[in-house]
Design a protein around this motif. Structure first.
Motif, PDB file in Angstrom:
ATOM      1  N   LEU A  45     -18.717  65.362 105.000  1.00 28.28           N
ATOM      2  CA  LEU A  45     -19.013  66.610 104.289  1.00 28.28           C
ATOM      3  C   LEU A  45     -20.357  66.523 103.569  1.00 28.28           C
ATOM      4  N   LYS A  46     -20.958  67.685 103.352  1.00 26.80           N
ATOM      5  CA  LYS A  46     -22.179  67.774 102.542  1.00 26.80           C
ATOM      6  C   LYS A  46     -21.962  67.011 101.238  1.00 26.80           C
ATOM      7  N   SER A  47     -22.966  66.289 100.792  1.00 23.47           N
ATOM      8  CA  SER A  47     -22.781  65.460  99.586  1.00 23.47           C
ATOM      9  C   SER A  47     -22.674  66.287  98.319  1.00 23.47           C
ATOM     10  N   ILE A  48     -21.925  65.743  97.391  1.00 30.58           N
ATOM     11  CA  ILE A  48     -22.009  66.231  96.020  1.00 30.58           C
ATOM     12  C   ILE A  48     -23.059  65.336  95.346  1.00 30.58           C
ATOM     13  N   ALA A 106     -15.676  62.320 102.756  1.00 30.81           N
ATOM     14  CA  ALA A 106     -16.397  62.963 101.646  1.00 30.81           C
ATOM     15  C   ALA A 106     -17.667  62.161 101.385  1.00 30.81           C
ATOM     16  N   SER A 107     -18.627  62.772 100.700  1.00 28.97           N
ATOM     17  CA  SER A 107     -19.899  62.079 100.476  1.00 28.97           C
ATOM     18  C   SER A 107     -20.421  62.329  99.072  1.00 28.97           C
ATOM     19  N   VAL A 108     -20.823  61.262  98.417  1.00 27.49           N
ATOM     20  CA  VAL A 108     -21.437  61.393  97.094  1.00 27.49           C
ATOM     21  C   VAL A 108     -22.821  60.783  97.160  1.00 27.49           C
ATOM     22  N   VAL A 170     -21.056  52.887 102.945  1.00 26.68           N
ATOM     23  CA  VAL A 170     -22.332  53.003 102.234  1.00 26.68           C
ATOM     24  C   VAL A 170     -23.414  53.407 103.231  1.00 26.68           C
ATOM     25  N   LYS A 171     -24.038  54.554 102.955  1.00 29.81           N
ATOM     26  CA  LYS A 171     -25.198  54.949 103.771  1.00 29.81           C
ATOM     27  C   LYS A 171     -26.426  54.505 103.005  1.00 29.81           C
ATOM     28  N   MET A 172     -27.185  53.610 103.602  1.00 34.63           N
ATOM     29  CA  MET A 172     -28.252  52.960 102.837  1.00 34.63           C
ATOM     30  C   MET A 172     -29.642  53.305 103.369  1.00 34.63           C
ATOM     31  N   LEU A 196     -26.784  52.776 108.773  1.00 35.76           N
ATOM     32  CA  LEU A 196     -28.222  52.464 108.765  1.00 35.76           C
ATOM     33  C   LEU A 196     -28.945  53.545 109.543  1.00 35.76           C
ATOM     34  N   PHE A 197     -29.825  54.304 109.034  1.00 37.04           N
ATOM     35  CA  PHE A 197     -30.230  54.437 107.640  1.00 37.04           C
ATOM     36  C   PHE A 197     -30.161  55.906 107.279  1.00 37.04           C
ATOM     37  N   ASN A 198     -30.187  56.188 105.996  1.00 39.52           N
ATOM     38  CA  ASN A 198     -30.333  57.578 105.586  1.00 39.52           C
ATOM     39  C   ASN A 198     -31.767  58.028 105.871  1.00 39.52           C
ATOM     40  N   ARG A 199     -31.956  59.325 106.022  1.00 34.72           N
ATOM     41  CA  ARG A 199     -33.314  59.842 106.212  1.00 34.72           C
ATOM     42  C   ARG A 199     -33.646  60.628 104.954  1.00 34.72           C
ATOM     43  N   HIS A 216     -41.577  67.830 107.616  1.00 30.14           N
ATOM     44  CA  HIS A 216     -40.802  67.328 108.746  1.00 30.14           C
ATOM     45  C   HIS A 216     -39.339  67.050 108.365  1.00 30.14           C
ATOM     46  N   VAL A 217     -38.589  68.104 108.118  1.00 34.71           N
ATOM     47  CA  VAL A 217     -37.226  67.935 107.600  1.00 34.71           C
ATOM     48  C   VAL A 217     -36.310  67.214 108.598  1.00 34.71           C
ATOM     49  N   PHE A 218     -36.459  67.561 109.882  1.00 33.78           N
ATOM     50  CA  PHE A 218     -35.574  66.952 110.885  1.00 33.78           C
ATOM     51  C   PHE A 218     -36.229  65.720 111.512  1.00 33.78           C
ATOM     52  N   SER A 219     -35.391  64.811 111.954  1.00 35.83           N
ATOM     53  CA  SER A 219     -35.933  63.616 112.618  1.00 35.83           C
ATOM     54  C   SER A 219     -36.360  64.003 114.025  1.00 35.83           C
ATOM     55  N   SER A 245     -27.703  55.954 111.938  1.00 39.10           N
ATOM     56  CA  SER A 245     -28.129  57.299 111.577  1.00 39.10           C
ATOM     57  C   SER A 245     -29.651  57.311 111.548  1.00 39.10           C
ATOM     58  N   THR A 246     -30.223  58.413 111.934  1.00 39.96           N
ATOM     59  CA  THR A 246     -31.658  58.718 112.037  1.00 39.96           C
ATOM     60  C   THR A 246     -32.150  58.574 113.469  1.00 39.96           C
ATOM     61  N   GLY A 247     -32.452  59.722 114.031  1.00 39.12           N
ATOM     62  CA  GLY A 247     -33.091  59.770 115.345  1.00 39.12           C
ATOM     63  C   GLY A 247     -32.155  59.646 116.534  1.00 39.12           C
ATOM     64  N   VAL A 248     -30.854  59.604 116.306  1.00 38.13           N
ATOM     65  CA  VAL A 248     -29.935  59.588 117.454  1.00 38.13           C
ATOM     66  C   VAL A 248     -29.783  61.046 117.890  1.00 38.13           C
ATOM     67  N   HIS A 249     -30.389  61.373 119.025  1.00 37.12           N
ATOM     68  CA  HIS A 249     -30.424  62.777 119.452  1.00 37.12           C
ATOM     69  C   HIS A 249     -29.659  63.036 120.734  1.00 37.12           C
ATOM     70  N   VAL A 265     -22.114  56.719 115.554  1.00 41.31           N
ATOM     71  CA  VAL A 265     -23.428  57.241 115.146  1.00 41.31           C
ATOM     72  C   VAL A 265     -23.197  58.463 114.261  1.00 41.31           C
ATOM     73  N   GLU A 266     -24.090  58.676 113.311  1.00 39.09           N
ATOM     74  CA  GLU A 266     -24.012  59.892 112.492  1.00 39.09           C
ATOM     75  C   GLU A 266     -25.203  60.769 112.859  1.00 39.09           C
ATOM     76  N   VAL A 267     -24.931  61.963 113.361  1.00 38.65           N
ATOM     77  CA  VAL A 267     -26.007  62.822 113.849  1.00 38.65           C
ATOM     78  C   VAL A 267     -26.107  64.108 113.039  1.00 38.65           C
TER      79      VAL A 267
HETATM   80  C1  LIG Z   1     -31.158  69.478 106.243  1.00 35.36           C
HETATM   81  C2  LIG Z   1     -30.551  68.134 105.950  1.00 35.36           C
HETATM   82  C3  LIG Z   1     -29.646  67.996 104.890  1.00 35.36           C
HETATM   83  C4  LIG Z   1     -29.096  66.742 104.598  1.00 35.36           C
HETATM   84  N1  LIG Z   1     -28.214  66.612 103.548  1.00 35.36           N
HETATM   85  C5  LIG Z   1     -27.663  65.398 103.302  1.00 35.36           C
HETATM   86  C6  LIG Z   1     -26.710  65.233 102.269  1.00 35.36           C
HETATM   87  O1  LIG Z   1     -26.331  66.171 101.557  1.00 35.36           O
HETATM   88  N2  LIG Z   1     -26.185  63.998 102.071  1.00 35.36           N
HETATM   89  C7  LIG Z   1     -26.540  62.923 102.853  1.00 35.36           C
HETATM   90  O2  LIG Z   1     -25.996  61.835 102.650  1.00 35.36           O
HETATM   91  N3  LIG Z   1     -27.437  63.055 103.834  1.00 35.36           N
HETATM   92  C8  LIG Z   1     -27.998  64.251 104.086  1.00 35.36           C
HETATM   93  N4  LIG Z   1     -28.897  64.377 105.097  1.00 35.36           N
HETATM   94  C9  LIG Z   1     -29.217  63.189 105.913  1.00 35.36           C
HETATM   95  C10 LIG Z   1     -28.372  63.191 107.190  1.00 35.36           C
HETATM   96  O3  LIG Z   1     -26.978  63.076 106.897  1.00 35.36           O
HETATM   97  C11 LIG Z   1     -28.771  62.071 108.162  1.00 35.36           C
HETATM   98  O4  LIG Z   1     -28.475  60.810 107.598  1.00 35.36           O
HETATM   99  C12 LIG Z   1     -30.263  62.099 108.491  1.00 35.36           C
HETATM  100  O5  LIG Z   1     -30.686  63.430 108.738  1.00 35.36           O
HETATM  101  C13 LIG Z   1     -30.586  61.248 109.716  1.00 35.36           C
HETATM  102  O6  LIG Z   1     -29.892  61.673 110.859  1.00 35.36           O
HETATM  103  P1  LIG Z   1     -30.588  62.592 111.975  1.00 35.36           P
HETATM  104  O7  LIG Z   1     -31.786  61.881 112.453  1.00 35.36           O
HETATM  105  O8  LIG Z   1     -29.537  62.766 113.024  1.00 35.36           O
HETATM  106  O9  LIG Z   1     -30.944  63.886 111.329  1.00 35.36           O
HETATM  107  C14 LIG Z   1     -29.444  65.625 105.405  1.00 35.36           C
HETATM  108  C15 LIG Z   1     -30.350  65.787 106.459  1.00 35.36           C
HETATM  109  C16 LIG Z   1     -30.897  67.023 106.743  1.00 35.36           C
HETATM  110  C17 LIG Z   1     -31.852  67.142 107.891  1.00 35.36           C
END
Ligand SMILES: Cc1cc2nc3c(=O)[nH]c(=O)nc-3n(C[C@H](O)[C@H](O)[C@H](O)COP(=O)(O)O)c2cc1C
Length: 332
Positions: A45-48, A106-108, A170-172, A196-199, A216-219, A245-249, A265-267
């Motif tokens: 879920l979207k983080s708090i 859930a995500s914090v 833990v997303k680091m 591995l890893f947060n973006r 560049h919001v998206f990877s 996580s990051t760049g798995v498309h 993978v987390e996409v």
């Molecule tokens: C628009 C957007 C919103 C995001 N919001 C969160 C968030 O609320 N919490 C979080 O842990 N990561 C957030 N992320 C990071 C993503 O969960 C993910 O780790 C990151 O985008 C890398 O994966 P990707 O290359 O598939 O986009 C967000 C990413 C994007 C692009």
């Protein structure tokens, strides 16, 4: 599909390794249902956000100070803002759990080990299948050493681990000097999964308006090479399962992550770009790859290309382009 693409990550049984990562994509029930219908193995879920809650309180506090309100009043606001934010989040968890059959994580997003960690208990009570901590402390304070910064990460994890029993993930970030050491030591803190890893949110300049703007919001689809190397280096040494996580498309980069040792993978970006149907395509690619190579389960090939399994492990230590450039002196 003959191949069984189910996997186990952070103690959760997933029907597919494709987890949709935390983002606005996972902030409402309608989206969550579409992701499930298209074959997602789980959703985060979207983080708090701890920072958002603190910011909101500070704004109220500034106003209250102007009018001479006392500390008791501020305490009440502090409490109310936290409760309102948390209640909204708890409702989302409950709604998701009541309507989905895949695991709901859930995500914090956290920056400290303060009293917000009590939230973790309420998140567990709301029925979340796991909790993902998205921890990033911007290393911009010139008075903080890397050891002090690392301690904060470990304190947060320790605090939360002591409060909940559901799987903890833990997303680091990759911004550690001793990265392999931190990854392996975090995996030994009793957590169940590492991502591995947060973006992060990146900045850019508008040179005509001289304004700072989001970059560049998206990877893009080549960014997977960073988590790929680090999962390959550490997966054979960690005490918990890992996700990339990051760049798995697409399915191809997902297969690479599994070969490196990831269980899932987390996409996010690829779903924004191509819609939830992308998940079906990734699942299909994975099943076809497994059929082609005679793998019945993900465990049959997970980690086959990790550093401890590969024939020339020193390839993962290579960082200079030396030969590439000396071979190509004629390039101009
Ligand atoms: C628009 C957007 C919103 C995001 N919001 C969160 C968030 O609320 N919490 C979080 O842990 N990561 C957030 N992320 C990071 C993503 O969960 C993910 O780790 C990151 O985008 C890398 O994966 P990707 O290359 O598939 O986009 C967000 C990413 C994007 C692009």
């Amino acid at each position: 599909m003959a191949a069984n693409i189910s996997t186990k990550f952070a103690g959760l049984e997933l029907r597919s390794p494709v987890i949709v990562g935390s983002s606005a994509l996972t902030s409402n029930l309608a989206n969550l249902k579409k992701l499930e219908e298209n074959g997602a193995g789980a959703v985060v879920l979207k983080s708090i956000f701890e920072e958002e809650i603190i910011f909101e309180y500070n704004e109220y506090a500034k106003e209250a100070e102007k009018y001479g309100y006392d500390y008791e009043y501020l305490d009440y606001f502090d409490y109310k803002i936290k409760q309102d934010n948390l209640n909204k989040y708890i409702n989302l968890i409950k709604e998701a759990k009541a309507n989905l059959s895949i695991p709901v994580i859930a995500s914090v997003n956290c920056i400290s080990a303060h009293e917000w960690t009590n939230f973790a208990k309420r998140i567990e009570e709301a029925g979340a299948d796991a909790l993902e901590l998205n921890i990033f402390i911007m290393p911009s304070d010139i008075n903080k050493t890397s050891t002090e910064l690392e301690e904060t990460y470990f304190n947060i994890v320790k605090e939360v681990r002591s409060k909940i029993h559901i799987p903890l993930i833990v997303k680091m970030t990759q911004y550690f000097t001793g990265l392999a050491n931190v990854i392996v030591n975090l995996s030994k803190t009793g957590i169940d999964g590492l991502v591995l890893f947060n973006r992060h949110y990146h900045l850019d300049f508008d040179i005509d308006k001289r304004e700072v703007r989001a970059a560049h919001v998206f990877s893009d689809e080549l960014e997977y090479i960073l988590p790929l190397r680090w999962i390959a280096i550490t997966s054979g040494k960690t005490d918990c399962t890992m996700a990339a996580s990051t760049g798995v498309h697409d399915g191809r980069s997902m297969v690479k992550m599994i070969l490196a040792g990831a269980s899932a993978v987390e996409v996010v970006s690829t779903i924004y770009k191509h819609g939830p149907q992308r998940i079906q395509k990734m699942n299909q690619f994975l099943a076809e790859y497994m059929d082609k190579h005679g793998y019945n389960t993900i465990e049959d090939f997970r980690g086959l290309m990790s550093q401890d399994k590969i024939k020339h492990p020193d390839i993962f230590e290579r960082v200079q382009f030396m030969r590439y450039f000396s071979d190509r002196e004629d390039i101009l």
